[in-house]
Write an enzyme that holds these catalytic residues in place. Structure first.
Site, PDB file in Angstrom:
ATOM      1  N   LYS A 129      51.733  38.171  29.866  1.00  0.00           N
ATOM      2  CA  LYS A 129      53.006  37.942  30.571  1.00  0.00           C
ATOM      3  C   LYS A 129      53.377  36.462  30.581  1.00  0.00           C
ATOM      4  CE  LYS A 129      51.122  39.986  34.131  1.00  0.00           C
ATOM      5  NZ  LYS A 129      49.906  40.577  33.534  1.00  0.00           N
TER       6      LYS A 129
ATOM      7  N   GLY B 233      46.260  35.327  36.538  1.00  0.00           N
ATOM      8  CA  GLY B 233      45.952  34.179  35.687  1.00  0.00           C
ATOM      9  C   GLY B 233      46.821  34.311  34.457  1.00  0.00           C
ATOM     10  N   HIS B 234      47.847  33.491  34.370  1.00  0.00           N
ATOM     11  CA  HIS B 234      48.805  33.593  33.262  1.00  0.00           C
ATOM     12  C   HIS B 234      48.632  32.403  32.325  1.00  0.00           C
ATOM     13  CE1 HIS B 234      51.621  36.382  35.795  1.00  0.00           C
ATOM     14  NE2 HIS B 234      50.402  36.849  35.657  1.00  0.00           N
TER      15      HIS B 234
HETATM   16  P1  GDP Z   1      48.757  37.505  31.596  1.00  0.00           P
HETATM   17  O1  GDP Z   1      47.933  37.578  32.822  1.00  0.00           O
HETATM   18  O2  GDP Z   1      49.507  38.773  31.336  1.00  0.00           O
HETATM   19  O3  GDP Z   1      49.661  36.310  31.539  1.00  0.00           O
HETATM   20  O4  GDP Z   1      47.731  37.355  30.376  1.00  0.00           O
HETATM   21  P2  GDP Z   1      46.422  36.394  30.340  1.00  0.00           P
HETATM   22  O5  GDP Z   1      46.865  35.008  30.143  1.00  0.00           O
HETATM   23  O6  GDP Z   1      45.522  36.677  31.481  1.00  0.00           O
HETATM   24  O7  GDP Z   1      45.677  36.973  29.080  1.00  0.00           O
HETATM   25  C1  GDP Z   1      46.254  36.984  27.827  1.00  0.00           C
HETATM   26  C2  GDP Z   1      45.334  36.198  26.863  1.00  0.00           C
HETATM   27  O8  GDP Z   1      45.675  36.482  25.525  1.00  0.00           O
HETATM   28  C3  GDP Z   1      45.475  34.696  27.011  1.00  0.00           C
HETATM   29  O9  GDP Z   1      44.251  34.103  26.712  1.00  0.00           O
HETATM   30  C4  GDP Z   1      46.526  34.356  25.951  1.00  0.00           C
HETATM   31  O10 GDP Z   1      46.420  33.011  25.500  1.00  0.00           O
HETATM   32  C5  GDP Z   1      46.165  35.316  24.862  1.00  0.00           C
HETATM   33  N1  GDP Z   1      47.267  35.806  24.028  1.00  0.00           N
HETATM   34  C6  GDP Z   1      48.551  36.068  24.387  1.00  0.00           C
HETATM   35  N2  GDP Z   1      49.214  36.614  23.353  1.00  0.00           N
HETATM   36  C7  GDP Z   1      48.344  36.707  22.331  1.00  0.00           C
HETATM   37  C8  GDP Z   1      48.429  37.221  21.003  1.00  0.00           C
HETATM   38  O11 GDP Z   1      49.442  37.732  20.550  1.00  0.00           O
HETATM   39  N3  GDP Z   1      47.281  37.159  20.242  1.00  0.00           N
HETATM   40  C9  GDP Z   1      46.133  36.633  20.712  1.00  0.00           C
HETATM   41  N4  GDP Z   1      45.075  36.622  19.901  1.00  0.00           N
HETATM   42  N5  GDP Z   1      46.013  36.156  21.960  1.00  0.00           N
HETATM   43  C10 GDP Z   1      47.107  36.200  22.760  1.00  0.00           C
HETATM   44  P1  IMO Z   2      47.352  39.077  35.780  1.00  0.00           P
HETATM   45  O1  IMO Z   2      48.643  38.744  36.488  1.00  0.00           O
HETATM   46  C1  IMO Z   2      43.910  41.730  35.457  1.00  0.00           C
HETATM   47  C2  IMO Z   2      42.332  43.423  39.174  1.00  0.00           C
HETATM   48  C3  IMO Z   2      40.964  42.961  39.619  1.00  0.00           C
HETATM   49  C4  IMO Z   2      40.490  44.191  40.363  1.00  0.00           C
HETATM   50  C5  IMO Z   2      41.765  44.697  41.021  1.00  0.00           C
HETATM   51  C6  IMO Z   2      41.945  44.243  42.456  1.00  0.00           C
HETATM   52  O2  IMO Z   2      46.636  37.913  35.240  1.00  0.00           O
HETATM   53  O3  IMO Z   2      47.593  40.173  34.798  1.00  0.00           O
HETATM   54  P2  IMO Z   2      42.519  41.946  43.659  1.00  0.00           P
HETATM   55  O4  IMO Z   2      41.973  40.584  43.471  1.00  0.00           O
HETATM   56  O5  IMO Z   2      43.982  42.067  43.414  1.00  0.00           O
HETATM   57  O6  IMO Z   2      42.112  42.552  44.964  1.00  0.00           O
HETATM   58  O7  IMO Z   2      41.772  42.843  42.537  1.00  0.00           O
HETATM   59  O8  IMO Z   2      42.837  44.206  40.250  1.00  0.00           O
HETATM   60  N1  IMO Z   2      43.300  42.331  38.935  1.00  0.00           N
HETATM   61  C7  IMO Z   2      43.703  41.934  37.721  1.00  0.00           C
HETATM   62  N2  IMO Z   2      43.311  42.329  36.499  1.00  0.00           N
HETATM   63  N3  IMO Z   2      44.900  40.830  35.585  1.00  0.00           N
HETATM   64  C8  IMO Z   2      45.338  40.441  36.807  1.00  0.00           C
HETATM   65  O9  IMO Z   2      46.412  39.644  36.976  1.00  0.00           O
HETATM   66  C9  IMO Z   2      44.703  40.966  37.947  1.00  0.00           C
HETATM   67  N4  IMO Z   2      44.847  40.789  39.273  1.00  0.00           N
HETATM   68  C10 IMO Z   2      44.004  41.633  39.867  1.00  0.00           C
HETATM   69  O10 IMO Z   2      40.153  42.664  38.501  1.00  0.00           O
HETATM   70  O11 IMO Z   2      40.074  45.176  39.453  1.00  0.00           O
HETATM   71 MG    MG Z   3      45.937  37.306  33.432  1.00  0.00          MG
END
Ligand code: GDP
Ligand code: IMO
Ligand code: MG
Length: 423
Positions: free
Chosen positions: A17, A41-42
């Site tokens: 995202k 964690g974005h």
């Molecule tokens: P979010 O929580 O939805 O914002 O996603 P996260 O940041 O937690 O996890 C997505 C992970 O995948 C991060 O480490 C990004 O840098 C990585 N990522 C995002 N898009 C791509 C992609 O198209 N390919 C690869 N290999 N990694 C990606």
């Molecule tokens: P983003 O925005 C992935 C999961 C936790 C746990 C459950 C409840 O980066 O996609 P909490 O801390 O909300 O009480 O945990 O939800 N969880 C996530 N998993 N991405 C997240 O956020 C998450 N936020 C919470 O691992 O299973």
């Molecule tokens: Mg995340």
């Protein structure tokens, strides 16, 4: 009057995202978070730099956009302060760009301790929470005991101490040894409160609606994913907020008729962190390859993510609940070296094949039924336009689109901002 476009995760979070909000931000005036908190964690990657945001909207790196933390979000001042410092170190100063809703609730140090105490008491049945205090904070919000950002401007000490004492009574019941942890964390927390006070604390629902009237465009950034939604996710293994489109209405104070496009984002496969059912989970080499190729380790906790095949039954349910108008497929490159790609197109539950999403996703009773597609076996990470896509990849896209009935408009082929292809 403009509408609010919403971008949200359709799986169990971590779909990418942050990356896509950053990519879309140039088209918008305002980016707003509407639920969740530092459990999120974005990750954003551009110009060789990587940032992980927990509370601050992912529009913060695209010039002088307005970024709003909406009333539906829960905030931990200590984590907020760390994030501000991280951005400052990266040369980014955001005092003028970031506004915080006075109605957003605060995560107290004791909320975090309660999260830990509750998880410990659950033993094997634990949720696998990120332990950021999310559940206890939303519990206090709903039970009308919470402390809000706006309270920082009034008799804050009184409200803080009253809630803290309630929490201590519970922690004592749980025989949780809280004293040392609390003392250390409170210091950081109150220093974070001072940092937060330097920002614009506003009635964000009024501000967002006024901006829509002025013709400004707003992008709402979801956290977590639909399968973690408090109502529609795999309860009780969920988070404590509404992660779906409707959450943007309550979390920002906008009417349902003000929702515009709904961007639904998913990975070409599936991941989950924490406990709970995951029908298409893999425990073999294919699952490990997804984890290795996709670097599937949590952005917030560093935990290895569980990996599995794309689950179209769950995805179709998410598309329905959110009213998704456009799909975005992430991490296609992670499957570049797979000979075959599988996707769950129905479930066998107690021997009976069903294609709807069931009430109870208990993994012991559910066996996914897979459709198999040929892998594309090409490096996609350097591709820059859809006409370079291999035939097998286009085949996979067509198959997913047909199953879900919604077009895939964006494909991501790597973590960098630039590795994004529009269709
Ligand atoms: P979010 O929580 O939805 O914002 O996603 P996260 O940041 O937690 O996890 C997505 C992970 O995948 C991060 O480490 C990004 O840098 C990585 N990522 C995002 N898009 C791509 C992609 O198209 N390919 C690869 N290999 N990694 C990606
Ligand atoms: P983003 O925005 C992935 C999961 C936790 C746990 C459950 C409840 O980066 O996609 P909490 O801390 O909300 O009480 O945990 O939800 N969880 C996530 N998993 N991405 C997240 O956020 C998450 N936020 C919470 O691992 O299973
Ligand atoms: Mg995340």
């Amino acid at each position: 009057m403009n509408k609010v476009d919403v971008l949200l995760g359709l799986q169990w979070g971590d779909e990418g995202k942050g990356k896509i909000v950053d990519v879309l931000t140039p088209k918008y005036n305002v980016v707003a978070r509407f639920q969740g908190g530092p459990n999120a964690g974005h990750t954003l990657v551009f110009e060789g730099k990587k940032f992980v945001l927990h509370t601050i909207p992912s529009g913060i790196f695209q010039g002088d956009k307005v970024n709003i933390i909406g009333n539906g979000v829960v905030l931990d001042p200590a984590i907020f302060k760390e994030e501000i410092e991280m951005l400052k170190e990266g040369g980014i100063s955001i005092e003028d760009q970031l506004c915080i809703s006075k109605k957003a609730h605060l995560i107290l140090p004791t909320h975090r301790l309660l999260d830990a105490a509750y998880e410990k008491a659950k033993g094997k049945a634990k949720i696998g929470s990120t332990l950021k205090g999310i559940g206890p904070t939303y519990t206090d919000k709903i039970s009308r005991n919470g402390v809000r950002v706006g309270d920082m401007l009034g008799d804050f000490e009184g409200k803080y101490n009253k809630l803290k004492q309630r929490h201590i009574a519970i922690l004592e019941q749980y025989a949780y040894d809280y004293k040392a942890e609390l003392e250390a964390y409170e210091k950081e927390w109150f220093s974070g409160v001072e940092v937060m006070k330097q920002f614009q604390l506003i009635d964000s629902e009024q501000a967002v609606n006024d901006m829509l009237v002025e013709g400004k465009s707003v992008l709402a950034e979801g956290a977590q994913g639909t399968m973690l939604d408090i109502d529609f996710g795999s309860y009780p293994f969920v988070t404590s907020s509404n992660t779906v489109t409707a959450g943007a209405c309550t979390g920002l104070g906008i009417a349902p008729s003000r929702i515009g496009e709904v961007f639904g984002i998913f990975k070409a496969y599936c991941t989950r962190v924490g406990s709970g059912p995951f029908p298409s989970e893999l425990f073999d080499d294919a699952g490990q390859a997804m984890r290795d190729n996709g670097n599937e380790y949590g952005s917030t906790t560093g935990r290895p993510r569980r990996c599995g095949w794309l689950d179209l039954v769950a995805l179709k349910y998410s598309v329905m609940i959110n009213g998704v108008t456009q799909l975005i497929m992430m991490k296609s490159d992670v499957m570049d070296d797979f000979d075959e790609i599988h996707a769950a197109t129905s479930y066998k539950i107690n021997g009976e094949e069903v294609s709807h999403f069931p009430y109870d996703l208990d993994e012991n009773d559910i066996e996914p039924v897979y459709t198999t597609k040929k892998g594309w076996k090409k490096d996609m990470t350097k591709m820059t336009s859809a006409d370079q896509f291999p035939a097998e990849f286009n085949d996979y896209l067509d198959f997913v689109e047909e199953y879900l009935g919604v077009p895939i408009k964006v494909v991501s082929v790597g973590p960098d901002r630039a590795q994004t292809i529009l269709r």
